[in-house]
Design a protein around this motif. Structure first.
Motif, PDB file in Angstrom:
ATOM      1  N   SER A 127      97.305  43.706 -32.231  1.00 61.74           N
ATOM      2  CA  SER A 127      98.457  42.882 -32.620  1.00 61.74           C
ATOM      3  C   SER A 127      99.738  43.702 -32.706  1.00 61.74           C
ATOM      4  O   SER A 127     100.837  43.155 -32.614  1.00 61.74           O
ATOM      5  CB  SER A 127      98.186  42.199 -33.966  1.00 61.74           C
ATOM      6  N   LEU A 128      99.593  45.018 -32.881  1.00 58.05           N
ATOM      7  CA  LEU A 128     100.775  45.882 -32.910  1.00 58.05           C
ATOM      8  C   LEU A 128     101.592  45.737 -31.640  1.00 58.05           C
ATOM      9  O   LEU A 128     102.827  45.815 -31.664  1.00 58.05           O
ATOM     10  CB  LEU A 128     100.334  47.343 -33.091  1.00 58.05           C
ATOM     11  N   ASN A 129     100.922  45.484 -30.517  1.00 58.87           N
ATOM     12  CA  ASN A 129     101.634  45.295 -29.255  1.00 58.87           C
ATOM     13  C   ASN A 129     102.557  44.086 -29.318  1.00 58.87           C
ATOM     14  O   ASN A 129     103.697  44.125 -28.839  1.00 58.87           O
ATOM     15  CB  ASN A 129     100.633  45.139 -28.112  1.00 58.87           C
ATOM     16  N   SER A 130     102.080  42.988 -29.936  1.00 57.96           N
ATOM     17  CA  SER A 130     102.908  41.788 -30.072  1.00 57.96           C
ATOM     18  C   SER A 130     104.121  42.066 -30.958  1.00 57.96           C
ATOM     19  O   SER A 130     105.244  41.608 -30.672  1.00 57.96           O
ATOM     20  CB  SER A 130     102.083  40.644 -30.670  1.00 57.96           C
ATOM     21  N   LEU A 131     103.909  42.807 -32.044  1.00 59.91           N
ATOM     22  CA  LEU A 131     105.020  43.140 -32.933  1.00 59.91           C
ATOM     23  C   LEU A 131     106.031  44.025 -32.215  1.00 59.91           C
ATOM     24  O   LEU A 131     107.248  43.857 -32.379  1.00 59.91           O
ATOM     25  CB  LEU A 131     104.489  43.836 -34.190  1.00 59.91           C
ATOM     26  N   MET A 132     105.543  44.963 -31.391  1.00 61.05           N
ATOM     27  CA  MET A 132     106.448  45.854 -30.667  1.00 61.05           C
ATOM     28  C   MET A 132     107.300  45.099 -29.649  1.00 61.05           C
ATOM     29  O   MET A 132     108.425  45.507 -29.349  1.00 61.05           O
ATOM     30  CB  MET A 132     105.655  46.947 -29.968  1.00 61.05           C
ATOM     31  N   ILE A 133     106.780  43.992 -29.125  1.00 57.66           N
ATOM     32  CA  ILE A 133     107.571  43.194 -28.179  1.00 57.66           C
ATOM     33  C   ILE A 133     108.819  42.655 -28.862  1.00 57.66           C
ATOM     34  O   ILE A 133     109.932  42.782 -28.336  1.00 57.66           O
ATOM     35  CB  ILE A 133     106.721  42.049 -27.594  1.00 57.66           C
ATOM     36  N   VAL A 134     108.657  42.048 -30.050  1.00 60.08           N
ATOM     37  CA  VAL A 134     109.828  41.481 -30.727  1.00 60.08           C
ATOM     38  C   VAL A 134     110.727  42.578 -31.287  1.00 60.08           C
ATOM     39  O   VAL A 134     111.944  42.402 -31.380  1.00 60.08           O
ATOM     40  CB  VAL A 134     109.416  40.471 -31.823  1.00 60.08           C
ATOM     41  N   ILE A 135     110.140  43.745 -31.649  1.00 61.61           N
ATOM     42  CA  ILE A 135     110.972  44.877 -32.057  1.00 61.61           C
ATOM     43  C   ILE A 135     111.808  45.348 -30.872  1.00 61.61           C
ATOM     44  O   ILE A 135     112.999  45.655 -31.004  1.00 61.61           O
ATOM     45  CB  ILE A 135     110.104  46.029 -32.604  1.00 61.61           C
ATOM     46  N   GLY A 136     111.197  45.378 -29.684  1.00 61.09           N
ATOM     47  CA  GLY A 136     111.938  45.752 -28.480  1.00 61.09           C
ATOM     48  C   GLY A 136     113.092  44.807 -28.200  1.00 61.09           C
ATOM     49  O   GLY A 136     114.180  45.233 -27.798  1.00 61.09           O
ATOM     50  N   GLN A 137     112.873  43.512 -28.418  1.00 64.38           N
ATOM     51  CA  GLN A 137     113.954  42.547 -28.241  1.00 64.38           C
ATOM     52  C   GLN A 137     115.072  42.793 -29.237  1.00 64.38           C
ATOM     53  O   GLN A 137     116.257  42.735 -28.883  1.00 64.38           O
ATOM     54  CB  GLN A 137     113.406  41.127 -28.380  1.00 64.38           C
ATOM     55  N   LEU A 138     114.714  43.107 -30.492  1.00 66.91           N
ATOM     56  CA  LEU A 138     115.743  43.388 -31.495  1.00 66.91           C
ATOM     57  C   LEU A 138     116.517  44.656 -31.129  1.00 66.91           C
ATOM     58  O   LEU A 138     117.747  44.695 -31.264  1.00 66.91           O
ATOM     59  CB  LEU A 138     115.101  43.538 -32.882  1.00 66.91           C
ATOM     60  N   VAL A 139     115.810  45.688 -30.660  1.00 69.81           N
ATOM     61  CA  VAL A 139     116.495  46.912 -30.221  1.00 69.81           C
ATOM     62  C   VAL A 139     117.482  46.591 -29.097  1.00 69.81           C
ATOM     63  O   VAL A 139     118.608  47.106 -29.070  1.00 69.81           O
ATOM     64  CB  VAL A 139     115.469  47.969 -29.757  1.00 69.81           C
ATOM     65  N   ALA A 140     117.075  45.712 -28.179  1.00 67.24           N
ATOM     66  CA  ALA A 140     117.975  45.308 -27.086  1.00 67.24           C
ATOM     67  C   ALA A 140     119.203  44.597 -27.635  1.00 67.24           C
ATOM     68  O   ALA A 140     120.336  44.853 -27.190  1.00 67.24           O
ATOM     69  CB  ALA A 140     117.225  44.397 -26.114  1.00 67.24           C
ATOM     70  N   PHE A 141     119.001  43.708 -28.595  1.00 69.20           N
ATOM     71  CA  PHE A 141     120.128  42.967 -29.166  1.00 69.20           C
ATOM     72  C   PHE A 141     121.095  43.913 -29.899  1.00 69.20           C
ATOM     73  O   PHE A 141     122.322  43.758 -29.821  1.00 69.20           O
ATOM     74  CB  PHE A 141     119.624  41.886 -30.128  1.00 69.20           C
TER      75      PHE A 141
END
Length: 438
Positions: A127-141
């Motif tokens: 599940s850490l992979n799923s959390l990292m996806i949305v963290i990556g989106q926040l980093v992009a924003f």
């Protein structure tokens, strides 16, 4: 190990999220039409559909580690190519390459983690992979917002190479999985990896040995299994669950929220900043959803999420329609988009892949998961490709209303066809799906 591998998820999130802010400045550079804006966004998803479908087979050939290394190299090349693109066509081609890498790592990173992790923490680490996806989106924003004043879209896109380099270096120091090493006829090396990861007394477990039996013959058996009515029905349901995640319109908001806020009067720079709120809400909601899904139940979470998504869009449609050059209306629209994202990330997105992974039977697991991933990415592409032209044709309010309707249709499908898998073994889920098909 899990954090390094899950950097693939972070890159997934960064490259899907960064376009939301960069697009406003790309439009100025190349004078894009609405259709071209959608195409630049959606070409990444075309590549992702290809990468997701082929990722498992590449991982069987090159290994899980080798496939992630290849993906990291592709991320580096694609990010730098985007930064130096001299035309819309070139930018679209670079985004397609990034998409192939995203699709591949979306399949192989969870596979790598699940094959390496101890059983008692496997679920949380995957599940850490799923959390990292949305963290990556926040980093992009956040990156978009930091660079908004300069309008440097090339730097926004090019910075994706930085975590890709970290992923490449990190994977170079990690071993491949015991399952792949057994398949390659290296049981001694597989045992060494097991003991490196799990302690000196670890032995090769049955899961690794069973995984090693997968081969071309296994893939042929999976294709034959799809001719069995209950297996075929189950795989179709899994594919439709993947589509359900997309027809809520989630990625229309994740990709185009700054563009939509710009259309109701916010400046370009201010519109980019709005994505920080959406990205932060996305990360927090995903973390909360992951922590409660075992208690609430997968099907129930999906139902709650779909109801919340449809209701928030139903309210957003008229509010957005009246928001033109209205500060109050703009704030209300942004608030409702954020509420929508909370329901999507806390419930719908968290439940989707977990349900898919639990209902697809072993008889057709590899092929079934690939088809479900392909269905999800194709639906994602359709939403991204169609959204801005639809906004241009009928307006934002009617576009949001359309997704409220499709979300309601997805809710009906979930109520009628999706089983509750929480608290059941995979064998019990299999028996339920067999009985349901009779």
């Amino acid at each position: 190990m899990a954090v390094i591998a899950a950097l693939g998820g972070l890159l997934f999130g960064y490259d899907t999220g960064v376009i939301s802010g960069a697009l406003l400045f790309i439009q100025r550079s190349f004078e894009l039409t609405a259709g071209q804006e959608s195409t630049v966004t959606a070409m990444l998803l075309v590549g992702a559909a290809i990468g997701a479908f082929l990722g498992g087979r590449v991982a069987d050939t090159l290994g899980r580690r080798g496939t992630i290394l290849l993906g990291a190299l592709g991320f580096i090349i694609g990010s730098i190519w985007c930064a130096f693109a001299s035309s819309v066509f070139e930018l679209g081609a670079a985004r397609t390459l990034l998409g192939v890498c995203i699709g591949g790592v979306s399949i192989v990173v969870p596979m790598y983690i699940s094959e390496m992790a101890p059983t008692h923490v496997r679920g949380r680490l995957v599940s850490l992979n799923s959390l990292m996806i949305v963290i990556g989106q926040l980093v992009a924003f956040l990156t978009n917002s930091a660079l908004a004043a300069s309008g440097s879209w090339r730097l926004m896109l090019g910075l994706g190479a930085v975590p890709a380099v970290v992923l490449l270096v990190g994977m170079l120091i990690l071993p491949d999985t015991p399952a792949y090493l057994i398949r390659e006829g290296k049981p001694g090396k597989a045992l060494a990896v097991m003991r490196q990861m799990h302690g000196p007394d670890a032995e090769l477990d049955q899961a690794a040995v069973a995984e090693a039996s997968a081969s071309a013959d296994q893939r042929a058996a999976e294709r034959a299994a799809l001719k069995t009515p209950w297996v075929r029905r189950t795989v179709v349901i899994a594919m439709l669950i993947g589509v359900t995640q997309q027809v809520t319109g989630a990625n229309a908001i994740m990709y185009f929220a700054p563009t939509m806020m710009n259309k109701v009067g916010l400046s370009t720079e201010s519109s980019v900043y709005t994505s920080i709120l959406i990205g932060t809400a996305s990360v927090i909601s995903c973390a909360v959803g992951m922590s409660i899904i075992d208690k609430v139940g997968r099907r129930r979470m999906l139902i709650i999420g779909l109801i919340g998504c449809a209701a928030s869009l139903l309210v957003l449609a008229p509010v957005y329609g009246l928001s033109k050059d209205s500060a109050v209306g703009s704030v209300a629209s942004l608030a409702l988009m954020t509420v929508f994202i909370v329901f999507q990330q806390a419930a719908v997105s968290v439940a989707t892949w977990l349900l898919i992974s639990e209902i697809v039977p072993n008889e057709a697991r590899g092929l079934g998961m690939g088809l479900a991933g392909l269905a999800l990415w194709v639906a994602n592409w359709f939403v991204a490709q169609a959204f801005l032209p639809m906004v241009e044709a009928v307006g934002g309010a009617w576009s949001f209303f359309f997704f409220a309707v499709t979300g309601a249709i997805a809710l009906v499908f979930t109520l009628r066809a999706v089983p509750e898998t929480s608290g059941k073994t995979l064998a019990e889920v299999r028996e339920y799906m067999m009985a349901a098909a009779r």
